[in-house]
Design an enzyme around this catalytic site. Structure first.
Site, PDB file in Angstrom:
ATOM      1  N   ASP A 135      -8.462   3.672   1.525  1.00  0.00           N
ATOM      2  CA  ASP A 135      -7.453   4.029   2.514  1.00  0.00           C
ATOM      3  C   ASP A 135      -8.152   4.540   3.788  1.00  0.00           C
ATOM      4  O   ASP A 135      -8.846   5.560   3.740  1.00  0.00           O
ATOM      5  CB  ASP A 135      -6.554   5.121   1.932  1.00  0.00           C
ATOM      6  CG  ASP A 135      -5.329   5.353   2.774  1.00  0.00           C
ATOM      7  OD1 ASP A 135      -5.298   4.895   3.925  1.00  0.00           O
ATOM      8  OD2 ASP A 135      -4.389   5.989   2.270  1.00  0.00           O
TER       9      ASP A 135
ATOM     10  N   ARG B  52      -3.293  -0.521   5.577  1.00  0.00           N
ATOM     11  CA  ARG B  52      -3.884  -1.621   4.818  1.00  0.00           C
ATOM     12  C   ARG B  52      -2.977  -2.845   4.636  1.00  0.00           C
ATOM     13  O   ARG B  52      -3.367  -3.968   4.971  1.00  0.00           O
ATOM     14  CB  ARG B  52      -4.335  -1.119   3.434  1.00  0.00           C
ATOM     15  CG  ARG B  52      -5.475  -0.129   3.480  1.00  0.00           C
ATOM     16  CD  ARG B  52      -5.663   0.588   2.145  1.00  0.00           C
ATOM     17  NE  ARG B  52      -4.530   1.471   1.872  1.00  0.00           N
ATOM     18  CZ  ARG B  52      -4.376   2.187   0.764  1.00  0.00           C
ATOM     19  NH1 ARG B  52      -5.299   2.085  -0.192  1.00  0.00           N
ATOM     20  NH2 ARG B  52      -3.333   2.972   0.614  1.00  0.00           N
TER      21      ARG B  52
ATOM     22  N   CYS C  39       0.863  -1.188   0.000  1.00  0.00           N
ATOM     23  CA  CYS C  39       0.000   0.000   0.000  1.00  0.00           C
ATOM     24  C   CYS C  39       0.896   1.233   0.000  1.00  0.00           C
ATOM     25  O   CYS C  39       2.084   1.129  -0.360  1.00  0.00           O
ATOM     26  CB  CYS C  39      -0.978  -0.012   1.173  1.00  0.00           C
ATOM     27  SG  CYS C  39      -0.220   0.058   2.805  1.00  0.00           S
TER      28      CYS C  39
END
Ligand code: 4NP
Length: 157
Positions: A123, A13, A7
């Site tokens: 996100d 994440r 990410c």
């Protein structure tokens, strides 16, 4: 299998995706190498975001020992499969990889759930705890799909 989750910051994440997949692989008796990295360098050396840690712990997955690192072009050679969370990550991985870029190895993680739709893992960086729970659920489903897809490869070997 050697699988890398990627990410932007490697604190929200992808550390969750790493922990979830490691947990599932272990439960399935698969000896996979699983890691995560960020395309950015802002959080190198940091532990996962406290809400990623909290939500994973609530689900029985410990990610507290993980440390953020930046994606490196050598990762493209080392890993069999590289899953990115969004299309910006995809472009950044391509840029960083330079001559090592191998399109066949890289995909959006959610394409394992919704093939060719190029959906993104949102996100949760500016979000509330609820956003982290939503991300966890998405990643959990996607990681189950990854296990199903590649455990067959492992058994055939
Ligand atoms: P991640 O979330 O890519 O899921 O780890 C972010 C973490 C930090 C930042 C952006 C996204 N940041 O801008 O510092």
């Amino acid at each position: 299998m050697k699988i890398l989750m990627v990410c932007l910051g490697n604190i929200c994440r992808s550390p969750l995706a790493e922990g979830i997949l490691r947990n599932k692989a272990k439960k399935a008796g698969l000896h996979w190498t699983i890691d995560s990295a960020g395309t950015g360098n802002y959080h190198i050396g940091e532990a996962p975001h406290r809400l990623s840690q909290k939500v994973s712990k609530l689900n029985g997955v410990d990610i507290s020992f993980q440390q953020a690192r930046q994606f490196h072009k050598n990762d493209m050679k080392h890993f069999d499969k590289i899953y990115v969370m969004d299309s910006d990550n995809y472009e950044e991985v391509k840029t960083i990889s330079q001559d090592q870029w191998n399109q066949d190895k890289v995909d959006l993680l959610l394409n394992e759930l919704h093939p060719f739709e190029n959906r993104e893992v949102p996100d949760p960086w500016y979000g509330t705890e609820e956003a982290y729970h939503r991300v966890y659920k998405l990643l959990d489903l996607a990681c189950t799909a990854v296990i199903k897809k590649y455990e067959v490869v492992e058994i055939k070997k």
